[in-house]
Design a protein around this motif. Structure first.
Motif, PDB file in Angstrom:
ATOM      1  N   LEU B  53       0.826  -1.205   0.000  1.00 47.21           N
ATOM      2  CA  LEU B  53       0.000   0.000   0.000  1.00 47.21           C
ATOM      3  C   LEU B  53       0.861   1.256   0.000  1.00 47.21           C
ATOM      4  CD1 LEU B  53      -2.862  -0.904   2.484  1.00 47.21           C
ATOM      5  CD2 LEU B  53      -3.111  -0.369   0.075  1.00 47.21           C
ATOM      6  N   LEU B  72       1.879 -10.419  -3.278  1.00 46.87           N
ATOM      7  CA  LEU B  72       0.546 -10.129  -2.724  1.00 46.87           C
ATOM      8  C   LEU B  72      -0.433 -11.297  -2.777  1.00 46.87           C
ATOM      9  CD1 LEU B  72      -1.187  -7.970  -1.372  1.00 46.87           C
ATOM     10  CD2 LEU B  72      -1.802  -7.123  -3.624  1.00 46.87           C
ATOM     11  N   PHE B  77      -4.200  -9.802   4.494  1.00 44.59           N
ATOM     12  CA  PHE B  77      -4.007  -8.556   5.222  1.00 44.59           C
ATOM     13  C   PHE B  77      -5.326  -8.076   5.797  1.00 44.59           C
ATOM     14  CE2 PHE B  77      -2.347  -4.649   6.528  1.00 44.59           C
ATOM     15  CZ  PHE B  77      -3.030  -3.577   5.982  1.00 44.59           C
ATOM     16  N   ALA B  79      -6.488  -4.579   7.630  1.00 42.17           N
ATOM     17  CA  ALA B  79      -6.063  -3.245   8.045  1.00 42.17           C
ATOM     18  C   ALA B  79      -6.686  -2.892   9.393  1.00 42.17           C
ATOM     19  CB  ALA B  79      -6.452  -2.225   6.981  1.00 42.17           C
ATOM     20  N   PRO B  83     -11.565  -2.775   7.887  1.00 41.63           N
ATOM     21  CA  PRO B  83     -12.509  -2.119   6.974  1.00 41.63           C
ATOM     22  C   PRO B  83     -13.233  -3.116   6.081  1.00 41.63           C
ATOM     23  CG  PRO B  83     -10.248  -1.811   6.219  1.00 41.63           C
ATOM     24  CD  PRO B  83     -10.162  -2.467   7.547  1.00 41.63           C
ATOM     25  N   TYR B  85     -16.995  -3.322   3.393  1.00 39.16           N
ATOM     26  CA  TYR B  85     -18.080  -2.562   2.782  1.00 39.16           C
ATOM     27  C   TYR B  85     -19.331  -2.721   3.634  1.00 39.16           C
ATOM     28  CZ  TYR B  85     -15.106  -2.092  -1.305  1.00 39.16           C
ATOM     29  OH  TYR B  85     -14.075  -1.785  -2.141  1.00 39.16           O
TER      30      TYR B  85
ATOM     31  N   GLU C 104     -14.479   5.553  -0.911  1.00 42.37           N
ATOM     32  CA  GLU C 104     -13.655   4.354  -0.743  1.00 42.37           C
ATOM     33  C   GLU C 104     -12.514   4.632   0.232  1.00 42.37           C
ATOM     34  OE1 GLU C 104     -14.224   1.670  -3.425  1.00 42.37           O
ATOM     35  OE2 GLU C 104     -13.451   0.494  -1.766  1.00 42.37           O
ATOM     36  N   GLN C 107     -13.672   5.636   3.976  1.00 42.91           N
ATOM     37  CA  GLN C 107     -14.093   4.525   4.821  1.00 42.91           C
ATOM     38  C   GLN C 107     -13.008   3.474   4.992  1.00 42.91           C
ATOM     39  OE1 GLN C 107     -17.799   3.140   3.180  1.00 42.91           O
ATOM     40  NE2 GLN C 107     -18.899   4.761   4.237  1.00 42.91           N
ATOM     41  N   GLY C 108     -11.864   3.670   4.338  1.00 41.04           N
ATOM     42  CA  GLY C 108     -10.748   2.746   4.523  1.00 41.04           C
ATOM     43  C   GLY C 108     -10.855   1.465   3.727  1.00 41.04           C
ATOM     44  N   THR C 109     -11.930   1.317   2.948  1.00 34.85           N
ATOM     45  CA  THR C 109     -12.106   0.053   2.241  1.00 34.85           C
ATOM     46  C   THR C 109     -11.111  -0.114   1.092  1.00 34.85           C
ATOM     47  OG1 THR C 109     -13.856   1.137   0.981  1.00 34.85           O
ATOM     48  CG2 THR C 109     -14.534  -0.321   2.771  1.00 34.85           C
ATOM     49  N   HIS C 110     -10.420   0.976   0.735  1.00 36.28           N
ATOM     50  CA  HIS C 110      -9.388   0.818  -0.300  1.00 36.28           C
ATOM     51  C   HIS C 110      -8.303  -0.130   0.201  1.00 36.28           C
ATOM     52  CE1 HIS C 110      -7.826   3.876   2.354  1.00 36.28           C
ATOM     53  NE2 HIS C 110      -6.654   3.901   1.754  1.00 36.28           N
ATOM     54  N   ARG C 111      -8.105  -0.165   1.523  1.00 33.80           N
ATOM     55  CA  ARG C 111      -7.090  -1.075   2.059  1.00 33.80           C
ATOM     56  C   ARG C 111      -7.551  -2.522   1.985  1.00 33.80           C
ATOM     57  NH1 ARG C 111      -6.120   2.921   6.783  1.00 33.80           N
ATOM     58  NH2 ARG C 111      -4.780   4.411   5.707  1.00 33.80           N
ATOM     59  N   LEU C 112      -8.834  -2.727   1.831  1.00 27.36           N
ATOM     60  CA  LEU C 112      -9.363  -4.074   1.640  1.00 27.36           C
ATOM     61  C   LEU C 112      -9.263  -4.452   0.169  1.00 27.36           C
ATOM     62  CD1 LEU C 112     -11.013  -6.596   2.465  1.00 27.36           C
ATOM     63  CD2 LEU C 112     -13.077  -5.229   2.141  1.00 27.36           C
ATOM     64  N   VAL C 113      -9.818  -3.603  -0.703  1.00 25.56           N
ATOM     65  CA  VAL C 113      -9.950  -4.009  -2.095  1.00 25.56           C
ATOM     66  C   VAL C 113      -8.616  -3.964  -2.848  1.00 25.56           C
ATOM     67  CG1 VAL C 113     -10.546  -1.738  -3.016  1.00 25.56           C
ATOM     68  CG2 VAL C 113     -11.484  -3.774  -4.088  1.00 25.56           C
ATOM     69  N   TRP C 114      -7.702  -3.074  -2.435  1.00 23.77           N
ATOM     70  CA  TRP C 114      -6.420  -3.022  -3.153  1.00 23.77           C
ATOM     71  C   TRP C 114      -5.444  -4.089  -2.682  1.00 23.77           C
ATOM     72  CZ3 TRP C 114      -5.537   3.003  -2.980  1.00 23.77           C
ATOM     73  CH2 TRP C 114      -6.476   3.597  -3.835  1.00 23.77           C
ATOM     74  N   THR C 115      -5.809  -4.854  -1.659  1.00 22.02           N
ATOM     75  CA  THR C 115      -4.956  -5.968  -1.246  1.00 22.02           C
ATOM     76  C   THR C 115      -5.599  -7.306  -1.587  1.00 22.02           C
ATOM     77  OG1 THR C 115      -5.838  -5.788   0.994  1.00 22.02           O
ATOM     78  CG2 THR C 115      -3.721  -4.748   0.573  1.00 22.02           C
TER      79      THR C 115
END
Lengths: 140, 303, 326
Positions: B53, B72, B77, B79, B83, B85, C104, C107-115
């Protein structure tokens, strides 16, 4: 099957606590040679402890020739620690209850009792070592 | 490979502040490593660098022998604050995982959540914090990772939820031999599950090593009052902390041999004591390699 | 990734679709009434009969001005409604574009979807692409509706190139929507929070539209000058469709006598000149205008400007997503 529990406040290392609990169950005849110990994964999950800790405990028991690991199957008890038969132990226990109530009447509290037992035990078993069989000594 | 995570001189800068600097560490494969440190010490930065990240400003990071981008697919992971949806159902999140990931075990995730009695058809935003953490963990484990990185996974959970989370985590580790690196500022929990420790303090690595080894070599020595920073004590490599009452001196030390001097009574430490002592003394450290400061013992006691 | 985009934004899409349908439903009856009045109350007939020439002779009563006035008297008050309609592309940008990256990250969900197993580039291109396509589809729908709706007003008011009328017709509503969505996405990629992103989108849209329409549109092609003597029996037909940029009256030496206005004196007035000097035949009207025939050229030019801006904004947003967010 044994169920383990941890004393979080004890200074004793976690893996040693597990070893002690296995030995205790062996002594009390709660598990016998041929019985399977709980799987590493189950123990780790039940107690929320590192599986390596469980492995270490089982390895220690293996070193003391009390259990044997069968890859893919599990860990099994190979030897018993139950010295005298359960029946004898029941009689001993009965005597102990009598003695304890006498000690209490005499005015000893728990700590006094423990101190008395420990020092006497040390002296008696030391003599016994010179002369006879002892629990925890490898006789295999 | 023998190291699941390795960094060399890793650094990350925001403007003129270094959030992490000269970070060199290695987490051996198969361990459960705890990453401890005060807020702002760089724990989150380190984890974000490991998972891609963030990109480093100095040094390098390798996960499972690869760069974070390449590695990856083999990393799981979660966070901070898990987090998710919020208007998705847990079932939707599992579908998402299936669509986005090559390696994915939907059945595992469903079974895990059903066992925990977490409803799959309720909006995740309506679940409790503990349940959300479990969902996030299930999603991470469903990727069947070789390395699992968790950023303060239990920080905002009640004790029961914390225990349940760690149970599931340990079960997952036992089943797959996953290497875990989890950051936390609750050291008491770490002692049960971690067998490797990393302490980050003021953006640097302060302590690095196996928990068993650290606990074996660190002791509290209590003895008669002596002058502050008086001469070396046999068996002691470094004095981490020193305190005095009018009659007694206590030293928290790292040893490199037995302390046989009868004047000192040696006591073991809990992991929490050890970590707190180091955190209070940022200039001291316990790293594999040459000592950084301390009273080196010139005299070895031979037995 | 397509599934994820749909699942994440299906509610938003539904609301926007509903909103568009509601607006359409509100506009449709008015549009019907306008078209009906235009066709049946004489204006259409008049324009057909006199062929809508460039110049008309008022003496011969050739103009359709009266019909036009009647029509505008009835429906002219709807023109301000056009201001609201002009803002519709911006609303699409606010509710479709701004939350895309901003929410995105917020709410921090970018750390979910980008990993998960998808690269940031693929995430960005799929999401931006699908959302933009949906917005364009919506825009195409209401562009068609709006063009139909404003047609009679445009004919009665004079020129299709006029402010507001131009903005609601043809292809430019699609370009405005594309621009608004791209602006929303880029704003979100910079601010990383939803409310500031919406603020930037709103301000940016208004500023860009005003600047382009005010500074650019009159100059897309060199305007045409037309000189007509003050004394004339032919007047320019206001319904011919020219977009008047400026008009004034000048004397023989080129000095401006009247700004922002015209002066027409029929030849008979010279004879009984009650206001000496006013109907001086050496003075002339100078009109600067864009002819009606340039409507589509201008549409494509302006659409092109906003399309290019949108492309740049989207590229910028992709850059931000890949390099500047963690």
């Amino acid at each position: 099957m044994i169920e383990f529990h941890l004393d979080g406040r004890s200074k004793v290392a976690t893996y040693l606590q597990l070893v002690q609990q296995v030995k205790q169950s062996l002594r009390l005849g709660l598990i016998d040679p041929g019985d399977q110990l709980p799987r590493v994964r189950e123990v780790a999950e039940a107690l929320a402890i590192n599986p390596n800790t469980v492995l270490k405990a089982y390895r220690q028991l293996e070193l003391e020739h009390l259990v044997a690991a069968r890859p893919g199957v599990g860990t099994f008890v190979t030897r018993s620690l139950a010295g005298p038969a359960l029946a004898n132990q029941a009689a001993l226990r009965h005597e102990l209850i009598g003695w304890l109530s006498r000690a209490r009447t005499a005015g000893l509290d728990q700590e006094d009792v423990v101190a008395l037992v420990e020092t006497t035990m040390r002296a008696t078993f030391q003599e016994g070592l010179d002369g006879g069989a002892d629990e925890g000594v490898d006789t295999a | 490979m023998s190291t699941a995570l390795e960094t060399r001189g890793l650094g990350k800068r925001y403007g003129r502040n270094w959030a992490l600097r000269e970070c060199s560490l290695a987490v051996p494969a198969g361990r459960v490593a705890g990453l401890v440190g005060p807020n702002g010490a760089g724990k989150t930065t380190l984890l974000h660098l490991a998972v891609g990240l963030l990109r480093p400003d100095a040094g390098s990071v390798r996960v499972l022998g690869d760069t974070p981008e390449t590695g990856l697919p083999r990393i799981g992971f979660v966070a901070q604050d898990a987090p998710l949806y919020r208007d998705f159902h847990a079932a939707d999140l599992i579908t998402m995982g299936q669509k986005l990931n090559k390696r994915w075990d939907s059945g595992f995730a469903r079974d895990r959540l059903t066992q925990l009695r977490i409803p799959l058809d309720r909006k995740v935003g309506k679940l409790s914090a503990g349940q959300r953490a479990q969902v996030a963990l299930a999603l991470a484990l469903a990727r069947k990772p070789d390395l699992l990185l968790l950023d303060e996974p239990v920080a905002s959970l009640d004790p029961l939820a914390r225990r349940e989370f760690l149970q599931v985590l340990m079960g997952g580790v036992a089943e797959h031999g996953t290497t875990v690196l989890l950051s936390s500022h609750l050291v008491a929990d770490l002692e049960r599950v971690c067998d490797y420790l990393i302490v980050l303090n003021e953006s640097r690595v302060q302590v690095l090593g196996g928990v068993e080894d650290l606990l074996a070599t660190h002791k509290v020595l209590v003895g008669p009052r002596r002058a502050d920073r008086a001469g070396p004590v046999a068996g002691v490599a470094t004095v981490i902390r020193e305190s005095h009452t009018d009659r007694q001196t206590s030293l928290l030390v790292r040893t490199h041999g037995p302390v046989l001097d009868p004047a000192w009574m040696a006591r073991d430490l809990t992991l929490e004591d050890l970590v707190l002592a180091y955190l209070a003394e940022p200039s001291s450290g316990s790293l594999p390699g040459p000592d950084r400061l301390g009273i080196e013992n010139g005299m070895e006691m031979t037995s | 990734m397509i599934w994820l985009t749909w699942r994440q934004h299906r509610l938003q899409a539904a609301y926007l679709l509903l909103g568009t349908l509601a607006v359409s439903a509100a506009l449709f009856p008015i549009g019907r009434a306008m078209h009906s009045a235009f066709d049946n109350d004489g204006l259409a007939e008049c324009l057909r009969t006199n062929g809508n020439p460039e110049f008309i002779r008022p003496a011969e009563g050739m103009g359709c001005g009266e019909f036009a006035d009647l029509f505008m008297g009835r429906f002219g008050s709807l023109l301000p409604l056009g201001i609201l309609l002009v803002l519709l592309p911006m609303l699409v940008g606010l509710f479709l574009g701004a939350p895309l990256v901003a929410r995105e990250v917020e709410q921090g969900t970018h750390r979910l979807v980008w990993t998960q197993g998808v690269s940031r580039l693929r995430w960005a291109t799929t999401k931006f692409g699908l959302i933009t396509l949906f917005g364009l589809a919506l825009a195409a729908g209401y562009a068609v509706l709006l063009t139909w709706w404003i047609e009679p007003l445009a004919a009665a008011a004079g020129s299709r190139l006029e402010w507001l009328v131009f903005d609601l017709q043809g292809v430019v509503p699609l370009a405005y929507t594309l621009f608004a969505i791209a602006l929303g996405i880029a704003a979100g990629a910079v601010s990383r929070k939803l409310l500031p992103a919406m603020g930037i989108t709103l301000a940016g849209f208004v500023v860009a539209r005003v600047l382009v329409a005010w500074l650019g549109r009159p100059r897309y092609q060199e305007p045409i000058e037309r000189r007509i003597s003050v004394v004339t029996d032919r007047l320019p037909n206001e319904l011919h469709g020219e977009w008047n940029l400026s008009s004034g009256v000048y004397d023989a030496s080129g000095r401006q006598i009247v700004a922002n206005g015209n002066r027409y004196c029929p030849p008979e007035a010279l004879a009984n000149d009650r206001a000496p000097g006013v109907c001086d035949p050496t003075t002339y009207n100078l009109e600067v205008y864009q002819p009606a025939g340039r409507f589509w050229t201008f549409q494509w030019i302006e659409a092109g400007i906003f399309a290019v801006l949108a492309a740049a904004l989207l590229a910028f947003a992709v850059y931000r997503v890949r390099n500047r967010i963690s």
